[in-house]
Write a protein that holds these residues in place. Structure first.
Motif, mmCIF file in Angstrom:
data_model
loop_
_atom_site.group_PDB
_atom_site.id
_atom_site.type_symbol
_atom_site.label_atom_id
_atom_site.label_comp_id
_atom_site.label_asym_id
_atom_site.label_seq_id
_atom_site.Cartn_x
_atom_site.Cartn_y
_atom_site.Cartn_z
ATOM 1 N N LYS A 53 16.581 34.677 58.952
ATOM 2 C CA LYS A 53 17.868 35.365 59.041
ATOM 3 C C LYS A 53 18.125 35.789 60.477
ATOM 4 O O LYS A 53 17.221 35.944 61.269
ATOM 5 C CB LYS A 53 17.889 36.597 58.132
ATOM 6 C CG LYS A 53 17.653 36.295 56.677
ATOM 7 C CD LYS A 53 18.829 35.588 56.081
ATOM 8 C CE LYS A 53 18.613 35.374 54.598
ATOM 9 N NZ LYS A 53 19.639 34.542 54.020
ATOM 10 N N CYS A 56 21.860 41.243 63.177
ATOM 11 C CA CYS A 56 23.134 41.528 63.849
ATOM 12 C C CYS A 56 22.859 42.052 65.253
ATOM 13 O O CYS A 56 22.129 43.037 65.417
ATOM 14 C CB CYS A 56 23.912 42.557 63.050
ATOM 15 S SG CYS A 56 25.441 43.092 63.847
ATOM 16 N N ASN A 62 20.996 45.140 60.342
ATOM 17 C CA ASN A 62 21.284 44.286 59.196
ATOM 18 C C ASN A 62 21.251 42.812 59.586
ATOM 19 O O ASN A 62 21.345 42.466 60.761
ATOM 20 C CB ASN A 62 22.672 44.619 58.634
ATOM 21 C CG ASN A 62 22.789 46.077 58.273
ATOM 22 O OD1 ASN A 62 21.951 46.611 57.573
ATOM 23 N ND2 ASN A 62 23.839 46.722 58.761
ATOM 24 N N ASN A 63 21.138 41.963 58.577
ATOM 25 C CA ASN A 63 21.203 40.519 58.807
ATOM 26 C C ASN A 63 22.655 40.066 58.776
ATOM 27 O O ASN A 63 23.462 40.588 58.007
ATOM 28 C CB ASN A 63 20.414 39.775 57.727
ATOM 29 C CG ASN A 63 18.929 40.022 57.825
ATOM 30 O OD1 ASN A 63 18.395 40.165 58.923
ATOM 31 N ND2 ASN A 63 18.257 40.077 56.700
ATOM 32 N N THR A 65 25.666 37.502 57.950
ATOM 33 C CA THR A 65 26.028 36.488 56.968
ATOM 34 C C THR A 65 26.937 35.505 57.684
ATOM 35 O O THR A 65 27.962 35.902 58.257
ATOM 36 C CB THR A 65 26.766 37.115 55.766
ATOM 37 O OG1 THR A 65 25.902 38.087 55.166
ATOM 38 C CG2 THR A 65 27.145 36.066 54.748
ATOM 39 N N ARG A 67 29.226 32.217 57.386
ATOM 40 C CA ARG A 67 29.946 31.298 56.506
ATOM 41 C C ARG A 67 30.682 30.298 57.386
ATOM 42 O O ARG A 67 30.722 30.444 58.602
ATOM 43 C CB ARG A 67 30.919 32.065 55.620
ATOM 44 C CG ARG A 67 30.206 33.033 54.693
ATOM 45 C CD ARG A 67 31.093 33.475 53.560
ATOM 46 N NE ARG A 67 30.343 34.351 52.680
ATOM 47 C CZ ARG A 67 30.648 35.604 52.444
ATOM 48 N NH1 ARG A 67 31.704 36.138 53.010
ATOM 49 N NH2 ARG A 67 29.922 36.327 51.633
ATOM 50 N N VAL A 71 31.666 35.145 60.487
ATOM 51 C CA VAL A 71 30.356 35.770 60.692
ATOM 52 C C VAL A 71 30.578 37.247 60.403
ATOM 53 O O VAL A 71 31.482 37.860 60.957
ATOM 54 C CB VAL A 71 29.853 35.571 62.146
ATOM 55 C CG1 VAL A 71 28.564 36.333 62.365
ATOM 56 C CG2 VAL A 71 29.689 34.096 62.465
ATOM 57 N N CYS A 73 28.774 41.289 59.058
ATOM 58 C CA CYS A 73 27.616 42.171 58.913
ATOM 59 C C CYS A 73 28.050 43.406 58.134
ATOM 60 O O CYS A 73 29.221 43.789 58.169
ATOM 61 C CB CYS A 73 27.083 42.574 60.290
ATOM 62 S SG CYS A 73 25.725 43.774 60.222
ATOM 63 N N GLN A 74 27.095 44.067 57.502
ATOM 64 C CA GLN A 74 27.383 45.299 56.765
ATOM 65 C C GLN A 74 27.889 46.403 57.677
ATOM 66 O O GLN A 74 28.560 47.328 57.232
ATOM 67 C CB GLN A 74 26.118 45.790 56.049
ATOM 68 C CG GLN A 74 25.641 44.882 54.957
ATOM 69 C CD GLN A 74 24.305 45.340 54.383
ATOM 70 O OE1 GLN A 74 23.734 46.330 54.815
ATOM 71 N NE2 GLN A 74 23.800 44.613 53.409
ATOM 72 N N TYR A 78 32.990 41.541 61.945
ATOM 73 C CA TYR A 78 33.634 40.408 61.288
ATOM 74 C C TYR A 78 34.275 39.557 62.373
ATOM 75 O O TYR A 78 35.124 40.031 63.125
ATOM 76 C CB TYR A 78 34.700 40.843 60.280
ATOM 77 C CG TYR A 78 35.398 39.657 59.658
ATOM 78 C CD1 TYR A 78 34.843 39.027 58.545
ATOM 79 C CD2 TYR A 78 36.568 39.143 60.196
ATOM 80 C CE1 TYR A 78 35.458 37.922 57.975
ATOM 81 C CE2 TYR A 78 37.190 38.036 59.641
ATOM 82 C CZ TYR A 78 36.630 37.426 58.531
ATOM 83 O OH TYR A 78 37.231 36.320 57.981
ATOM 84 N N GLU A 86 24.394 29.034 60.732
ATOM 85 C CA GLU A 86 23.353 29.934 61.229
ATOM 86 C C GLU A 86 22.619 29.301 62.404
ATOM 87 O O GLU A 86 22.274 29.990 63.362
ATOM 88 C CB GLU A 86 22.369 30.291 60.107
ATOM 89 C CG GLU A 86 22.923 31.289 59.131
ATOM 90 C CD GLU A 86 21.880 31.792 58.140
ATOM 91 O OE1 GLU A 86 20.673 31.533 58.326
ATOM 92 O OE2 GLU A 86 22.280 32.465 57.182
#
Length: 128
Positions: A53, A56, A62-63, A65, A67, A71, A73-74, A78, A86
């Protein structure tokens, strides 16, 4: 010598009960310790599984995500992207951090900025 005094027998039985309770308490503490060790081991193994993973670069907790078109993160990061994977993102981050470290000994910082057309971008800067 046989103990015949009922008071002495009661005291010995009380001592025996206290020893049994102590032993049970030690066994329970040992079992809790084993359970804690197992939970720690499982957490470390999960961390190893997550080693592919990408953490961030903004919050460093956090890792990310990744797509096909974003891209995120929590922490609130964004970024809208086109065809990002990835592997591509990891390579870009590693390349830019490596290039920076060849010229500077300080760790770069990452922030998210908004450009003229309201598109968000990831910006790497040096605190020095």
């Amino acid at each position: 010598q046989m103990l015949e005094d009922p008071d002495e027998l009661a005291v010995l039985e009380e001592i025996q009960q206290e020893l049994i309770l102590q032993e049970q308490s030690l066994i329970e503490e040992y079992e809790r310790s084993l359970q804690f060790d197992e939970e720690c081991l499982n957490a470390m193994l999960e961390g190893l599984d997550a080693s592919d993973k990408i953490i961030c670069p903004v919050c460093r907790k956090n890792n990310l995500t990744v797509r096909n078109h974003s891209v995120l993160c929590q922490c609130g990061l964004y970024i809208s992207t086109q065809g990002m994977t990835e592997e591509k993102l990891r390579a870009l981050l590693e390349q830019t951090v490596t290039e920076h470290s060849q010229r500077c000994s300080h760790n770069p910082e990452f922030t998210v900025t908004t450009g003229m057309e309201e598109e968000t971008t990831l910006l790497m800067s040096c605190p020095v």
